[in-house]
Scaffold this active site. Structure first.
Site, PDB file in Angstrom:
ATOM      1  N   SER A 190       0.653  -1.180   0.019  1.00 40.61           N
ATOM      2  CA  SER A 190      -0.064   0.143  -0.096  1.00 40.61           C
ATOM      3  C   SER A 190       0.976   0.972  -0.175  1.00 40.61           C
ATOM      4  CB  SER A 190      -0.854  -0.040   1.332  1.00 40.61           C
ATOM      5  OG  SER A 190       0.021  -0.109   2.658  1.00 40.61           O
TER       6      SER A 190
ATOM      7  N   HIS B 163      -0.483   5.146   6.551  1.00 40.06           N
ATOM      8  CA  HIS B 163       0.325   4.779   6.326  1.00 40.06           C
ATOM      9  C   HIS B 163       1.123   6.335   6.629  1.00 40.06           C
ATOM     10  CE1 HIS B 163      -2.170   2.106   5.436  1.00 40.06           C
ATOM     11  NE2 HIS B 163      -1.610   1.711   4.460  1.00 40.06           N
TER      12      HIS B 163
ATOM     13  N   ASP C   8      -3.264   8.221   8.437  1.00 41.94           N
ATOM     14  CA  ASP C   8      -4.011   7.047   8.994  1.00 41.94           C
ATOM     15  C   ASP C   8      -3.605   6.117  10.083  1.00 41.94           C
ATOM     16  OD1 ASP C   8      -3.388   4.790   7.607  1.00 41.94           O
ATOM     17  OD2 ASP C   8      -4.087   4.671   6.109  1.00 41.94           O
TER      18      ASP C   8
END
Length: 393
Positions: free
Chosen positions: A48, A358, A355
């Site tokens: 991600s 990240h 978040d």
């Protein structure tokens, strides 16, 4: 006798010529571009942290960032990037002066002329190991990402550019950013790993990554050239960037569930540090085994850790909490992803984390900038991306 010798020389010449790929059409890229530091594009593999939106197109994936407040500062809005704005790949593309953003492989529109400046194969929640990320539903693991590159994108790129990969691939940067999820969503979560030491798991993990980077390259050379005796050692890729694992124990999701007196959870950080040490050593090993190649190890672990240790001096005010509203595990969330339509902090550039896992665009800017121009070998090893792309190899 002379005629016999001439015939032997003639057939020997034909057999040698067969070892080299030919292209009767004009190739639209030149290796002189690579030697002068002009990269045509990037091919990206990982999780991600470098995903540009592949999981948007996976209907059963729980690891998605295609909704507000993700992308609140991105020109295209929520795009599947797991941050408020640009990720490291977008920013590296800016440093390399690429003409467009790198498109996601899973997007049906990423075909034809749209692939000539590279393709992003990364998938949120994926890992080096095939079973990492299974808790998040459908993700694209590293092995499948590499197959997608080999079997689908590369043949199409040859058609678009009008030349074989040994001519074109030296003009592209290959970026790999993976490994963290293999600890967070695999080693530290699965009871089957209880009898496996961290050192053994890490050694096996880096060995798996090494095989993915090397064995697959050799596996799909021979079907194209059909002459194994030529011992072709490369398809043409020359310049690689490998990203370290970030300080896992400092992320808000880990801090929230395992509070400590001094901030970060040390055993999680030690796992990341151990993997990064192996990865840095792997750079030297792979360089020796891949003649004519150049690799850069980007130590994002150190870059983020330095910010967390002294955030004010780096321009940050908050290094421990999330910028967006995150649902905790007790609330039915996973402690990582932003709530859909949830609240978000006003000053995103002052937060380290967007978040639960990240970093914000502001942190990504620092990582990408240091990756490109830093002169510290503790941040980029053995050199930075700018020097690497300009070097003759």
């Amino acid at each position: 006798m002379a005629a016999t010798s001439s015939s032997r020389l003639f057939f020997l010449a034909l057999s040698l010529l067969a070892c080299f790929p030919f292209c009767s059409c004009h190739c639209s890229v030149s290796n002189k571009n690579a030697e002068g530091g002009m990269m045509k594009g990037m091919f990206v593999f990982g999780s991600s942290l470098v995903d540009n939106g592949n999981n948007n197109f996976l209907p059963n994936s729980l690891a998605r960032a295609d909704y507000f407040p993700y992308g609140i500062d991105f020109p295209l809005g929520p795009s599947g990037r797991f941050t408020n704005g640009r990720n490291v790949i977008d920013l590296l593309g800016g440093h390399l002066k690429l003409p467009s953003l790198i498109p996601a492989f899973a997007d049906p529109k990423t075909r034809g002329s749209k692939i000539v400046h590279g393709v992003n194969f990364a998938s949120g929640a994926s890992g080096i190991l095939d079973d990492t990320g299974s808790l998040a539903g459908h993700v694209i693991n590293m092995n499948q990402q590499i197959r997608n590159f080999e079997e689908i994108t590369l043949p199409e790129l040859e058609t678009q550019l009008g030349c074989r990969s040994p001519q074109s691939l030296p003009n592209y940067l290959f970026v790999v950013g993976t490994g963290g999820n293999d600890y967070s969503f695999n080693y530290f979560l699965r009871s089957s790993n209880q009898n496996v030491s961290l050192e053994v798991f890490t050694a096996n993990l880096t060995a798996s990554l090494s095989r993915q980077l090397k064995i697959r390259r050799l596996k799909f050379e021979s079907p194209w050239h059909h002459i194994s005796a030529c011992k072709l050692h490369s398809l043409g890729a020359r310049k690689f960037v490998v990203m370290s694992v970030n300080p896992l124990g400092c992320s808000p999701v880990v801090r929230m569930n395992r509070p400590t007196h001094n901030g970060c959870v040390q055993n999680m950080n030690w796992a990341a540090h151990l993997f990064n040490s192996h990865l840095k050593s792997l750079v030297d090993v792979i360089r020796a085994e891949m003649p004519g190649s150049a690799l850069v190890f980007v130590n994002s672990y150190k870059i983020i850790r330095d910010i967390i240790k002294n955030p004010i001096s780096k321009g940050f005010n908050d290094s421990s909490t999330t910028c967006c509203e995150v649902a905790s595990i007790s609330e039915g969330g996973n402690g990582i992803l932003c709530k859909r339509g949830g609240e978000v902090c006003a000053n995103r550039s002052s937060h380290v984390y967007f978040d639960g896992l990240h970093p914000t665009e502001a942190v990504n800017v620092q990582i990408a900038t240091k990756a490109y121009v830093s002169s510290l070998k503790t941040e980029v090893y053995p050199t930075n991306i700018a020097r690497m792309t300009k070097s003759k190899i």
